[in-house]
Design a protein around this motif. Sequence first.
Motif, PDB file in Angstrom:
ATOM      1  N   VAL A 127      -0.251  -2.495  -3.185  1.00 49.67           N
ATOM      2  CA  VAL A 127       0.841  -3.422  -3.496  1.00 49.67           C
ATOM      3  C   VAL A 127       0.490  -4.789  -2.935  1.00 49.67           C
ATOM      4  O   VAL A 127      -0.244  -4.909  -1.950  1.00 49.67           O
ATOM      5  CB  VAL A 127       2.189  -2.929  -2.927  1.00 49.67           C
ATOM      6  N   VAL A 140       1.754  -4.142  -8.376  1.00 47.80           N
ATOM      7  CA  VAL A 140       1.261  -2.813  -8.014  1.00 47.80           C
ATOM      8  C   VAL A 140      -0.024  -2.562  -8.801  1.00 47.80           C
ATOM      9  O   VAL A 140      -0.040  -2.706 -10.035  1.00 47.80           O
ATOM     10  CB  VAL A 140       2.304  -1.725  -8.309  1.00 47.80           C
ATOM     11  N   LYS A 157       8.627   2.927  -9.346  1.00 58.45           N
ATOM     12  CA  LYS A 157       9.318   2.182  -8.284  1.00 58.45           C
ATOM     13  C   LYS A 157      10.544   3.015  -7.896  1.00 58.45           C
ATOM     14  O   LYS A 157      11.437   3.243  -8.731  1.00 58.45           O
ATOM     15  CB  LYS A 157       9.743   0.806  -8.793  1.00 58.45           C
ATOM     16  N   HIS A 159      13.850   3.743  -5.453  1.00 57.61           N
ATOM     17  CA  HIS A 159      14.847   3.198  -4.521  1.00 57.61           C
ATOM     18  C   HIS A 159      15.951   4.233  -4.359  1.00 57.61           C
ATOM     19  O   HIS A 159      16.692   4.503  -5.324  1.00 57.61           O
ATOM     20  CB  HIS A 159      15.432   1.885  -5.049  1.00 57.61           C
ATOM     21  N   GLU A 163      14.818   5.498  -9.853  1.00 55.69           N
ATOM     22  CA  GLU A 163      13.442   5.053  -9.988  1.00 55.69           C
ATOM     23  C   GLU A 163      13.274   4.281 -11.302  1.00 55.69           C
ATOM     24  O   GLU A 163      14.007   4.488 -12.270  1.00 55.69           O
ATOM     25  CB  GLU A 163      12.466   6.221  -9.949  1.00 55.69           C
ATOM     26  N   PHE A 179       6.859  -5.582 -10.637  1.00 59.04           N
ATOM     27  CA  PHE A 179       8.222  -5.078 -10.466  1.00 59.04           C
ATOM     28  C   PHE A 179       9.065  -6.174  -9.827  1.00 59.04           C
ATOM     29  O   PHE A 179       8.648  -6.810  -8.844  1.00 59.04           O
ATOM     30  CB  PHE A 179       8.241  -3.830  -9.580  1.00 59.04           C
ATOM     31  N   LEU A 188      11.754   0.138  -0.619  1.00 57.32           N
ATOM     32  CA  LEU A 188      11.234   0.626  -1.885  1.00 57.32           C
ATOM     33  C   LEU A 188       9.932   1.364  -1.659  1.00 57.32           C
ATOM     34  O   LEU A 188       9.170   1.057  -0.736  1.00 57.32           O
ATOM     35  CB  LEU A 188      10.994  -0.545  -2.845  1.00 57.32           C
ATOM     36  N   PHE A 190       6.428   2.963  -3.890  1.00 58.94           N
ATOM     37  CA  PHE A 190       5.687   2.860  -5.145  1.00 58.94           C
ATOM     38  C   PHE A 190       4.595   3.931  -5.190  1.00 58.94           C
ATOM     39  O   PHE A 190       3.978   4.247  -4.162  1.00 58.94           O
ATOM     40  CB  PHE A 190       5.040   1.475  -5.283  1.00 58.94           C
TER      41      PHE A 190
END
Length: 739
Positions: A127, A140, A157, A159, A163, A179, A188, A190
């Motif tokens: 990231v 990403v 992604k 959260h 997602e 993102f 978050l 990834f």
Amino acid sequence: MYFGVVVTVLGLWTLGGEASDFTINSIELKALPSTNLNNGNKLELKCEVGFAKTTDFTLNSTFTFYKEDETVGTIISTQDYASYVIPKVRVSNSGQFKCEVSVAGRIKISDDIEIRVTGLSGPLINVSKDEVSEGDEVIVRCEAPEEWSYKRFKFYKIHQKSEEVKTKSTGEYHEEVKFMIKEGENILQFKCEVQLVHIGESSPASAMKTVTVVAPFSVPRIEVIPSHNFTEGGNMSVKCSFQEGRTRSQDVKLTLQKDGHIINSSTTNTLSYHRVAMVEDMGNYTCKVESKRTSKSSSAKIDIAELFPRPLLTLKRSSKNEFINENDNIELKCSVTGLPAGASDRLEYRFIERRQKRKSTRKGGKFTMTAIEKYSGSYVCQVTIANITKESESLDLQIYAPVKNPVLTHIMRSNKTVVLGDTLELTCKIQSGTPPITYSLVRGKDLLEKQIIYGDKEARFLVNSSSSHDLGQYSCQATNRNTQSTGKYSNIVNVTVIIPISTAHLKIIPSDGDVEEGSNLTLVCQVEVGTLPITFLFYRKKGNEVLLQNVTETQKQHSIHHLPRFSKQEDGNYFCAASNRAQKEVRSQTKEARAVLATWKKGLIGSFVLLIVLAATAICAYLHMDKKKRGKDITLEKTRSAKIPTTNCEKPTEETKGGEPLIGNFEGDEQRYVVVKSAEESTCSVIPMLPTSFFTGNNQHNHEGAQSAADTTSTEAEQDSAENNINRTEEAPEANNYA
């Protein structure tokens, strides 16, 4: 190409000078240790060939290995086998393989074998930032460096329990996506996965990458004073505030909204909204703080009880007409329901006309007036109780003034005449009256057209004058909504339709065009259709056009022109032209006229010719009779000739000059003679002449006839003289002239 030649030469290598021969019996491809392998295992592809030879000799063979028809390796060997080794196979190596051997131009290919490699390794993930703010972007990157097949990358992604997924496909070993960090996201995670598209193998997920979200500002706070539920009339206050994050954002804005409409805003951390509360202020209030990339908000609902209802404005009028006319008595009444008895009479009511901003205050809620057009407008009434002012809905009043003095005008032609086929244009407009106005065009008693005009504009009528019936008296009637049955009529416009001349015809008398000299030629020009007066023009065309006459007829559709004592100088082609107020001239066809001899001249010439014929006949008869007489009296003629004095041409009347013949005359007894003597001869000719009385006369033709007779007599006399041995000579022109 050179490599193939070398192989061929080596393949035909001979021992001891003796030729050797071979053939390829078989070829087989083997996968060692197996066709099913795990990712990272060693793979050996062994291609074995079976030869048949005449003797024991060595062959140089070319082994080519293929994966799905694409060359992956080539080996040259003197052995009857060759191996292609992949130290660490990957899933991308999965597929169909085969081998081919080429010896001395001879080729043989093995069957395909299927190699299956499993155990795709998980991809690598990176990231761009480990800590971001709301509204920022995170890049990403997902990598599968050991695989070269076409891949589909899948990014996640995560959260809390939700997602967001994005996918991308490429032939490269890596791919990137972006993102956006949204409002309310804090921590978050990834991850990514890889799938080999053509093989259908998917990798396990990559390791997780965690990103921390730092909020640039807090969720705004909303405060309502005195509360979220109260009665109108009190002071209401709404306050919004928020706290900034660790880094101050320069583009932060704070707004207060009511039911989706912004009612206040600020670039600071707080804002307030104050007013005397009314029922209309009830609704949903939202405080929102935002930057360019992110925003946060909070809301509150405010309920307000009504102190008194909105006033009602009504209209009362004396007339029962559908519309309000000028001079009608009208009354506006403003009322509030639910007030205690007597309270309404103590209140003050304001009547307001919004368009012209007229205001009037009345107690008891009644406002009366005499209707005048200028009082038309949109009215409301206002009532104030305990510092609360409420306004009624608007009431539109349209007061109609009757139409006055419509005027009809004929456009384009001041003389009010129209040529048949033209368009008659008329306009009608009133001097005063409330629109919409209905204009009606009338010819005599016939209604032709209606138009409804909105605003202060004129009505425009177009009438096509297609026939003579379109002439007459035109007028228009104007009405509006309160005078539909009692409209006003305009002035009368008299319109004359002029019928243009279509054709013109010319007649001539006499009709054949032959006119005796001195007689009259009459030209008649006539038209079939056309409005009087008509102007006629008569022309003669003999080279140039000559105008003979120009006359205007007011009572008839034809005209006559006389040409007296017609002569040869007036020969030519004649035509006429006609025109009227349509300003269009029409010409006739041309006709030819020519002068011929008069009848009396023809008779005179005929008589003269007849007289000549009679004279010639008489001379011929006379000569004939005279010849007969001469034949009977030849002796008498000789006797008369003997009595003629003999001159022996010694005394001629004229002497010979230049060899010309001598001519003379003399008389003897009762007869005249002509003496002709040639200049070359000594002989003379004596010719008797006709009596002088024969030539007496006034007619020239008689004289010419007599001369001819004399010539004939002379000829006969010469013939008689020849019989009497008298030489004759040719008659000279001078003799005729003399005679």
